[in-house]
Each structure stands twice: as C-alpha cells, then as structure tokens.
Design a protein around this motif. Structure first.
Motif, PDB file in Angstrom:
ATOM      1  N   GLY A 113     -42.022 -16.684  14.701  1.00 29.73           N
ATOM      2  CA  GLY A 113     -42.876 -16.752  13.674  1.00 29.73           C
ATOM      3  C   GLY A 113     -43.157 -18.413  13.467  1.00 29.73           C
ATOM      4  N   LEU A 114     -42.226 -19.232  14.389  1.00 33.33           N
ATOM      5  CA  LEU A 114     -42.473 -20.779  14.175  1.00 33.33           C
ATOM      6  C   LEU A 114     -43.818 -21.227  14.780  1.00 33.33           C
ATOM      7  N   GLU A 115     -44.523 -20.561  15.598  1.00 39.37           N
ATOM      8  CA  GLU A 115     -45.941 -20.917  15.881  1.00 39.37           C
ATOM      9  C   GLU A 115     -46.796 -21.458  14.710  1.00 39.37           C
ATOM     10  N   GLY A 116     -47.532 -22.546  14.878  1.00 39.50           N
ATOM     11  CA  GLY A 116     -48.230 -22.913  13.819  1.00 39.50           C
ATOM     12  C   GLY A 116     -47.465 -23.777  12.493  1.00 39.50           C
ATOM     13  N   ALA A 117     -46.352 -23.871  12.611  1.00 37.14           N
ATOM     14  CA  ALA A 117     -45.524 -24.265  11.765  1.00 37.14           C
ATOM     15  C   ALA A 117     -45.617 -25.659  11.537  1.00 37.14           C
ATOM     16  N   GLU A 118     -45.303 -26.367  10.244  1.00 38.39           N
ATOM     17  CA  GLU A 118     -45.767 -27.928   9.992  1.00 38.39           C
ATOM     18  C   GLU A 118     -44.249 -27.981   9.538  1.00 38.39           C
ATOM     19  N   ILE A 119     -43.588 -29.061  10.541  1.00 42.93           N
ATOM     20  CA  ILE A 119     -42.209 -29.582  10.413  1.00 42.93           C
ATOM     21  C   ILE A 119     -42.175 -31.083  10.208  1.00 42.93           C
ATOM     22  N   THR A 120     -41.598 -31.473   9.165  1.00 43.37           N
ATOM     23  CA  THR A 120     -41.324 -33.103   8.913  1.00 43.37           C
ATOM     24  C   THR A 120     -40.149 -33.413   9.561  1.00 43.37           C
ATOM     25  N   LEU A 121     -40.477 -34.508  10.320  1.00 45.49           N
ATOM     26  CA  LEU A 121     -39.153 -35.139  10.901  1.00 45.49           C
ATOM     27  C   LEU A 121     -38.957 -36.488  10.032  1.00 45.49           C
ATOM     28  N   THR A 122     -37.991 -36.547   9.541  1.00 49.78           N
ATOM     29  CA  THR A 122     -37.467 -37.578   8.653  1.00 49.78           C
ATOM     30  C   THR A 122     -36.689 -38.713   9.462  1.00 49.78           C
ATOM     31  N   THR A 123     -37.205 -39.920   9.793  1.00 49.52           N
ATOM     32  CA  THR A 123     -37.020 -41.045  10.435  1.00 49.52           C
ATOM     33  C   THR A 123     -36.420 -42.193   9.670  1.00 49.52           C
ATOM     34  N   LEU A 124     -35.676 -43.108  10.515  1.00 50.97           N
ATOM     35  CA  LEU A 124     -35.290 -44.486   9.876  1.00 50.97           C
ATOM     36  C   LEU A 124     -36.714 -45.403   9.923  1.00 50.97           C
ATOM     37  N   ALA A 125     -36.942 -45.975   8.715  1.00 52.20           N
ATOM     38  CA  ALA A 125     -37.980 -46.993   8.864  1.00 52.20           C
ATOM     39  C   ALA A 125     -37.404 -48.197   9.860  1.00 52.20           C
ATOM     40  N   GLY A 126     -38.308 -48.657  10.599  1.00 55.28           N
ATOM     41  CA  GLY A 126     -37.834 -49.757  11.150  1.00 55.28           C
ATOM     42  C   GLY A 126     -36.863 -49.385  12.672  1.00 55.28           C
ATOM     43  N   LYS A 128     -44.896 -33.838  11.450  1.00 57.93           N
ATOM     44  CA  LYS A 128     -45.094 -35.101  10.540  1.00 57.93           C
ATOM     45  C   LYS A 128     -44.122 -35.835  10.575  1.00 57.93           C
ATOM     46  N   VAL A 129     -44.294 -37.040  10.151  1.00 52.47           N
ATOM     47  CA  VAL A 129     -43.043 -38.095  10.364  1.00 52.47           C
ATOM     48  C   VAL A 129     -43.209 -38.505   8.711  1.00 52.47           C
ATOM     49  N   GLU A 130     -41.733 -38.527   8.330  1.00 50.99           N
ATOM     50  CA  GLU A 130     -41.466 -39.281   7.112  1.00 50.99           C
ATOM     51  C   GLU A 130     -40.444 -40.587   7.326  1.00 50.99           C
ATOM     52  N   GLN A 131     -41.081 -41.674   6.904  1.00 53.54           N
ATOM     53  CA  GLN A 131     -39.941 -42.794   7.408  1.00 53.54           C
ATOM     54  C   GLN A 131     -39.439 -43.199   6.084  1.00 53.54           C
ATOM     55  N   VAL A 132     -38.089 -43.336   6.176  1.00 53.51           N
ATOM     56  CA  VAL A 132     -37.313 -43.519   4.931  1.00 53.51           C
ATOM     57  C   VAL A 132     -36.094 -44.591   5.245  1.00 53.51           C
ATOM     58  N   ASP A 133     -35.305 -45.255   4.394  1.00 52.06           N
ATOM     59  CA  ASP A 133     -34.392 -46.041   4.655  1.00 52.06           C
ATOM     60  C   ASP A 133     -32.862 -45.372   4.876  1.00 52.06           C
ATOM     61  N   ASN A 134     -32.196 -45.983   5.078  1.00 46.32           N
ATOM     62  CA  ASN A 134     -30.778 -45.398   5.425  1.00 46.32           C
ATOM     63  C   ASN A 134     -30.325 -44.678   3.988  1.00 46.32           C
ATOM     64  N   PRO A 135     -30.307 -45.307   3.082  1.00 47.93           N
ATOM     65  CA  PRO A 135     -29.716 -44.629   1.726  1.00 47.93           C
ATOM     66  C   PRO A 135     -30.528 -43.443   1.461  1.00 47.93           C
ATOM     67  N   THR A 136     -31.860 -43.571   1.524  1.00 54.64           N
ATOM     68  CA  THR A 136     -32.660 -42.362   1.093  1.00 54.64           C
ATOM     69  C   THR A 136     -32.417 -41.138   2.032  1.00 54.64           C
ATOM     70  N   ARG A 137     -32.242 -41.572   3.559  1.00 53.66           N
ATOM     71  CA  ARG A 137     -31.803 -40.471   4.192  1.00 53.66           C
ATOM     72  C   ARG A 137     -30.772 -39.678   3.924  1.00 53.66           C
ATOM     73  N   GLY A 138     -29.756 -40.433   3.583  1.00 59.53           N
ATOM     74  CA  GLY A 138     -28.315 -39.980   3.226  1.00 59.53           C
ATOM     75  C   GLY A 138     -28.371 -39.264   1.861  1.00 59.53           C
ATOM     76  N   ALA A 139     -29.405 -39.628   0.838  1.00 61.02           N
ATOM     77  CA  ALA A 139     -29.572 -38.845   0.023  1.00 61.02           C
ATOM     78  C   ALA A 139     -30.232 -37.428   0.177  1.00 61.02           C
ATOM     79  N   LYS A 140     -31.317 -37.447   0.845  1.00 63.98           N
ATOM     80  CA  LYS A 140     -32.021 -36.323   1.482  1.00 63.98           C
ATOM     81  C   LYS A 140     -31.214 -35.252   2.006  1.00 63.98           C
ATOM     82  N   ASN A 141     -30.134 -35.907   2.868  1.00 65.09           N
ATOM     83  CA  ASN A 141     -29.163 -34.829   3.573  1.00 65.09           C
ATOM     84  C   ASN A 141     -28.324 -34.038   2.722  1.00 65.09           C
ATOM     85  N   ARG A 142     -27.847 -34.968   1.440  1.00 65.09           N
ATOM     86  CA  ARG A 142     -26.995 -34.174   0.469  1.00 65.09           C
ATOM     87  C   ARG A 142     -27.744 -33.471  -0.303  1.00 65.09           C
TER      88      ARG A 142
END
Lengths: 525, 313
Positions: A363-376, A399-413
C-alpha cells in the motif's frame, strides 16, 4: 650472456631498493585540518577532531593495526583472560616512560582506567561498564569483571583507555578532574604517546613534537616517531585547504571533498589517499505504526521499507555523490571494515520491478514521504533529487524538508520525521557500538526509527557477554540478517577518508575509525 | 555643547543600546530551532548526558530567571564557558578581538585608499570614459559574492603566483599584514565600491556649491580648493557611510574569516551558531554590538570635527 645476467640482477636489486624505500628521519610535517582540537584527553574527547588526535599524545595498552581489526600489544606486552572471562591480567612492557623520562607504572594505568570507568567523567565510561574493579600488580593491572565482556580487549585498544600520568594529574591546577584535564592540554605535560604538545593557539595552530622516550621501534630499528614535529593549521574551508596544499604551504590536507579527488589524483605533486573507513551514510526510516502526528505511517511495514530500498540505485548515488570513491553497503549494520561485518553482497540491489511489486502489496503506492535533509549540504540536495526521481518510478511522492543539524537531531529523538539523512563512524574497534546504535531499541530506539525487534534485542544482549568468538560471530550474522530483512534504514553507501598529501610524504595513516596516525609518517627529502 | 559633554552624552546613549541588544540576543538564541543540548552533545549522547548539559546551561530554569542570570553574570564580566571550546567565553573573545579588529581596520584603510583617489578622478571626469570605466569596475565588485572574490584572489594571487600565503594569520605584525592582505582586500573591494559611489556624488555636488565657485573666483589654486574645501565637505556624508559599512564589514568577516582561515570573531561566530553554543553566541553578539557602537561613536566624533555645526547644535 654473463653481462646480461649481471645487468638483470642489478635491475632486480634496484627494484627491490625502490620498493622498500628506506625511511628518512627528521623534519616537520604540516597538516591542514578542517577543525581544531579543543581538548585532547582520553576521557573528555567527545568530538572527532579531539578523539582522532588522542592516540598521538597518549598510548593505549593494546593497539589496533592499520587494518582496523587486528589487536596487537601496546604499552602492555601481553594480557591473559581467565577461562570464565571474569579476570583480565595485563602485563606492562618493561622500561616504558612518559615524555618527561619518568616511568609509566601500574599506578598510572590503574589511575587512567579508573578515570575511564568513572561515569561522571566524559561520555565514554559506558564502554567499560563491565569492569568491576582495577587492581595494580607488580608489573601491570588486573581487571575484575562484573560479567565476561567480549569487547573489553578492543576497548583497551581504544582512545578512551589511553594512559595518562597520575603524577601530572595530581599536580595539575583545578578543582575537578575536567579542570585538571583542561589545564593539562598544554605544552610540557608528560604524555605516553609518540608526540608531545609543543604549542597551541586555539582555533588556529597546534604543534606536536617527537616524544624522545617513546617505546615503539621504527623500521630503522630506532624509536618512533620519524618526524621531529607535526604542525597543524586549522582551515575550515575545503577549497582553501586544498589550495594551501597546492601552494606547497602544507604537506597534507584532510577531508578532501569527493568532487575534487579525481583532479588531485591527476596531480603528480600530490598523493591522493582514500583510506578505508567505518563511515556509513544511511537514512533512518520511521518504522512506527503511526507518524508523530497520529496519521497512519505508510512505512510501517517491512515490505514498504524494502520497496523503498529496492527502488534506490545505490551505484548511481555512489557516482553522483561520492564521485565513484564510495561503495554500496554490504552489511546492514556496519561498514565492511568493521569486525564481524557479514558480507552478503550489495544490499537491496536496484530492482524496480520488485520494488513496484512490494510497493503495491504494502500500500505504499501514492504515498507522500518527507525526506528531511541538512540545509546547505550539497550531498543531501543531490540525494534528494535522485531519490525523488527513483521513487517516482514506484509511485511514491517525495517532499523535502531542509533543517540544520541540531533540528535534525531533535527530530530523530522525537520521531517527528519520515526519513532523514544521517552518517556514522565507529569510535570503537568492535561492532557492539554501531549495532547498539542502529538496531538495539533500548539504546536510542534503533537510531530513532522506533523499530523494536525482540529477537534482535536479545541477540544483541547475549552477544555482549559471549566470549566465544565463533558464537558471537554467529549472533552477529543472525542480527545482520534480521536487520537487513526488516530494513529500518535506507542502506546507502560507505565512503573512505580522503586525505591529500604531498608526494614526498610516506607512512601517514588515517585508521578506519578516523584516528590520524603520524607516528610512522616521514618525509622524503 | 563642549566636545567633552558631547562625548559623554554619546557614551551614555550606548547603555540602552547595549541592554536592548542583550534582550534581543537572549531571545533570538532561544528561538533558534533545535535543542542546544542535542547540538552540543554528540548524536550518540544518552538522555542522561543531555539532561546534564541542560542543567549546566540552566536551560531547565524559567526564561525570566535565565535572563536574570545572563545579565547579572555578564555585568560582572562572566560570560560563561563555551561548550564547544571548553574554555571561558571571555578568554576566547579577548584572544580573538585583535584579529578581527586588525582585519577590519586593514580593510577600512584599503577601502579608503582604493575608493578615495578613484572617486575624485571619477568626479573630476564626470560622465567621461574614465568615470564610466571606474564605476563599471566597482559595479563588478559590488555584485560578486564576497566568498567568490576571496576564492579568486586565493587561487590566483596566493596559490598560483605565491604572492601571499593561502590563509592564516601569522605571528608578527608584518606577517599579519602579509597574511591578511587578501582577506582585507576581499572585504575592501566590496566596501570601497559603496564608498566610491557616495564620495563621487558628494564631490560632484560640492564642486558645484557656491563656496567652491567663490573660492575659484578668488583665484585659489586647484589643489587648495580640492584639499581644503571640496574634500572636507564631501567627506561628511562619506564618513557616515563608512561608519555604517564597518558594521557590514564585521558581518562580512563571518565569510572571509572562514574562507581565509583567519582565527577571528567572525569564524568563531559561525562555529558557535552551528554548534548552538549559547554562551558563546551571546558573548560574541554582545562583543560585536559593543564594537559597532564604538565605531558609530567614533564616526560621530569625526563628523563633529569635520562639521562644527553638529557640535554646536
């Protein structure tokens, strides 16, 4: 005929001489670094620029060979593990000295290891969690263990158990151990490693000079190191660091961007080295039943995550991002340079048909997934563009979501992500650290993915006290099978450490753990 | 108003500015997304280690109390300990102020040396070939990113021609001059473009002014007219602009110091932001605020000297 034979023999001996070029002693090697060391101390080193320098100043009881796997004697001439694995007797090498000429004694070793086990000091005490007590003997120390620990020998070859001078700590100014350690990261401190700190200007330069009392012998039968001095300059900008090498102002530059490797390889004045590393680039996939906002998670099933993995052309990523210097991951849990890495060939080889089938079934077809990447990060930008296109083929929108390293770390947690970019380098010459990080739920929710597999968790726990190497290897093989099948990550690629050196620099090594080893480096004049 | 009381009143004006900066920086740093404890610790850190960092930084205290401690400690000269560098913030800043001050002053001198003469040449040749050439040349400087100019200068003047070292700071005064030439020039090219345009228009305007016409009709020599009447009057607005652009210049050091590996405040600021090193970011911002305030004060003093009307009003 005779003349010909002599000429041929002469040719062969010339070749032999050339291939085993005699080492030359003396001189200063200047090395451009991406960042400065702030506190080089075995227990407080917590950033790579600190950790990777420790063993230049402080020697360990055991050492890891250049392959990053084999353990050989260091300050200890040998060790013995009791049959039940609960006592480890370590014998110190005769005649070893600190850089001020004073003897390295069992009391220094006991002091150093007790610092390393103290949970109030630094982040690494957990690595010695199995040690119950340390007793000094006439010619070494004995470790009494709470439980058998298959990692302990590797840990004794790791930077955090390196040997410091008790007398220096006793005499150092400061109320706390950390204040003393900070005061001792200064010229004049007696050290046990191949180099001593000669001077340092914070954020800018640092100089090591040869420790005249170092024990290890070089190829020429005299003590190491070959160099008189190593002079570091901190140059954070990649392009400037390379220019500095090209201008002949430094003999080495680390962290060469992969996009510049081919160009530097073609330069005859430069020796472009790609040292095998334990570095892996991967992306944790949120594997929970629901997303953080409570909505159903399309990546909750292993089939969906497998589909995402099959739909990625890793070879293309290796070309696009690492310019051909990297390679696909072959073990799901670790780089192929790590001990007990199981090589099952490239993981999830690119297979769009299979990916489509799995995507449809899950059931993955048509799904929208956000890839969180490091800005810059240009690497992350390339990765996103490639993945967006590759997953488009199986009907997944990215979709892409660009964040900085501390934000990425916080999201991971907090688990507020779908998939994000990440990387890892082992600090320890044993797979327990990386396996615990990526797969063992109690450590950090399996690198934040929320993947929680009872069989994996109990195998991991058992492997941490299994001292039969074969049984432990079997446990690791099974853990890797489980992890590969469940695919809580996008398994992407491994990269080497790219270091550019002047053509006359020999013997420098960056180990798979990242340690910068200057003890055997020499400059041909 | 005497010069002294003018100076004192201007110095007093710095105090509210300083307090306002403290409030803004305190709140701004805390509005950055991402937990500073996570940024400071390694990704591998456990929750207990994160909690320890939060306690050390007082992040668990109410915001008001955090601000109170921040003001109290700062006023007593304690800016805290940098998490990243594991050293007192004040020590680190004091180490690095001379570097950035040297670079900024150097860049200012270079911009004046470049912009001053060229502005006069352009103004005296208004709308002729030379004027257009000078103005278009500077337009390139204005529209090219600072880091790009920096890399171009490094590649050609340092790495290829070996006229200057590639980055660094050196140890002696002469070495500083040599090492910082390219970064100072990089920043100066941008600033001088702004100054040149302003000074050129000011000179053109002053050249048409009645008192200059009068000086000419008195038969004063060209050099006396340009030096005594035109330069001094044209400089008034340029000095203001120069003062303002020093603020810009300092923010420019964030990029230049990184590209040229200069161990100054700008590069440190960048590192501190990436590491979410609260104490260091706060300390550096305050330092920049004080430095910019002092530059503005100095600008005002120079203006007052150039234009007595300001002192008397």
């Amino acid at each position: 005929m005779k003349t010909l034979l002599i000429a041929a023999l002469a040719g062969v001996s010339m070749l032999a001489i050339n291939s085993a070029q005699a080492v030359e002693r003396g001189g200063t090697l200047t090395f451009a670094r991406y960042d400065d060391s702030n506190l080089v101390d075995p227990v407080y080193a917590d950033r790579n620029p600190d950790i990777w320098m420790v063993t230049n100043l402080y020697d360990t009881l055991l050492r890891t060979k250049a392959d990053g796997k084999t353990i050989v004697p260091g300050l200890a001439s040998g060790y013995e593990v009791s049959a039940d694995g609960k006592t480890i007797s370590i014998t110190l090498r005769d005649g070893i000295k600190f850089s001020d000429g004073s003897a390295i004694t069992p009391a220094d070793v006991k002091f150093s290891l007790e610092r390393a086990t103290n949970p109030d000091f630094g982040p690494w005490s957990g690595l010695l969690g199995s040690v119950e007590s340390i007793t000094a003997t006439d010619n070494g120390v004995t470790l009494a263990m709470k439980n058998p620990d298959p990692t302990i020998i590797s840990i004794l070859a790791t930077f955090n158990t390196a040997i410091v001078s008790k007398a220096a700590f006793d005499a150092a100014p400061g109320a706390t151990d950390q204040e003393k350690a900070t005061a001792l990261f200064a010229p004049g401190t007696p050290v046990s490693g191949p180099f001593t700190l000669k001077d340092r200007s914070r954020g800018s330069t640092m100089t090591f000079s040869a420790n005249p009392h170092y024990w290890r012998q070089g190829e020429d039968g005299k003590p190491l190191p070959y160099l008189d001095e190593v002079s570091f300059v901190v140059i954070p900008d990649d392009a400037t660091r390379i220019l500095k090498l090209q201008a002949g102002e430094v003999n080495g530059a680390e962290f060469v961007p992969f996009s510049r490797v081919a160009e530097l390889k073609a330069d005859p004045a430069i020796n472009m080295e790609l040292y095998p590393s334990t570095r892996i680039i991967y992306s944790p996939i949120n594997s929970r039943e629901t997303r953080a906002d409570g909505s159903p998670n399309p990546m909750a099933t292993k089939e969906a995550r497998q589909a995402l993995n099959y739909a990625i052309n890793k070879d293309a990523l290796v070309q696009l991002i690492t310019h051909g210097t990297g390679k696909s991951m072959t073990s799901p849990l670790m780089a192929s340079t790590t001990q007990l890495a199981h090589d099952g060939g490239p993981l999830y080889p690119y297979d769009v048909a299979k990916a489509k089938e799995l995507a449809a079934a899950s059931g993955l077809e048509g799904a929208e997934i956000t890839l969180t990447t490091l800005a810059g990060s240009s690497d992350d930008a390339t990765l996103f563009a490639a993945i967006q296109q590759m997953w488009g083929a199986i009907g997944v929108n990215v979709k892409v979501e660009q964040v900085d390293n501390p934000t990425r770390g916080a999201k991971n947690r907090s688990g507020e992500f779908d998939i994000h970019t990440y990387g890892w380098v082992n600090d320890v010459n044993d797979p327990a650290q990386v396996a615990g990080w990526l797969g063992y739920y109690p450590t950090r929710k399996a690198v934040g993915t929320g993947w929680n597999n009872a069989e994996f968790n109990s195998l991991f726990e058992a492997s941490n006290t299994e001292i039969d190497p074969e049984k432990r290897s079997e446990q690791y093989k099974r853990m890797q099978e489980i992890y590969a099948d469940a695919a809580p990550l996008l398994f992407l690629y491994e990269t080497p450490f790219a270091v550019a050196l002047s053509a006359n620099v020999n013997g420098y090594l960056q180990t798979p753990l990242g340690n910068n080893e200057f003890s055997s480096a020499w400059i041909a004049k | 108003m005497s010069s002294l009381s003018y100076l004192v009143s201007r110095l007093l004006q710095i105090i509210p500015t300083f307090l306002l900066v403290m409030v803004v920086i305190f709140l701004l740093v805390r509005m950055l997304p991402g937990d500073p404890a996570i940024a400071m610790a390694d990704a591998k850190a456990t929750e207990a280690q994160l909690e320890l960092i939060r306690q050390k930084l007082g992040l668990n205290e109410p915001l008001v109390m955090q601000f109170f401690y921040f003001v109290k400690n700062t006023l007593s000269g304690d800016m805290g300990t940098s998490i990243l560098l594991k050293a007192p913030v004040l020590d680190v800043i004091i180490e690095r102020i001379p570097v950035t001050a040297f670079l900024t002053l150097y860049a200012v001198c270079l911009s004046i040396l470049i912009a001053g003469p060229l502005a006069f040449v352009a103004a005296l040749n208004k709308n002729r070939g030379l004027d257009i050439a000078i103005r278009s040349g500077f337009q390139v400087g204005l529209s090219t990113p600072v880091f790009y100019i920096g890399l171009l200068l490094l590649t050609f003047l340092a790495a290829s021609l070996r006229l200057f070292p590639v980055g660094g700071y050196g140890t002696t005064f002469l070495q500083h001059l040599h090492h910082l030439m390219l970064p100072a020039l990089t920043v100066a090219l941008y600033t001088s473009a702004i100054i040149m345009r302003n000074l050129r228009s000011a000179v053109i305007e002053v050249l048409d002014a009645d008192y200059v016409q009068f000086a000419r009709s008195k038969g004063l020599s060209r050099s006396v007219i340009l030096g005594r009447h035109v330069l001094r009057n044209a400089l008034i607005s340029t000095v203001t602009l120069l003062g303002l652009s020093i603020g810009n210049l300092m923010s420019g050091t964030l990029v230049t110091e990184t590209v040229f590996a200069v161990p100054g405040l700008g590069r440190l600021m960048l590192e501190a932001i990436f590491a979410r090193d609260y104490p260091l970011i706060q300390g550096l911002t305050l330092t920049f605020a004080v430095m910019v305030s002092l530059v503005f004060l100095f600008t005002d003093m120079v203006q007052a000297w150039l234009d007595p009307r300001l002192r008397l009003s």
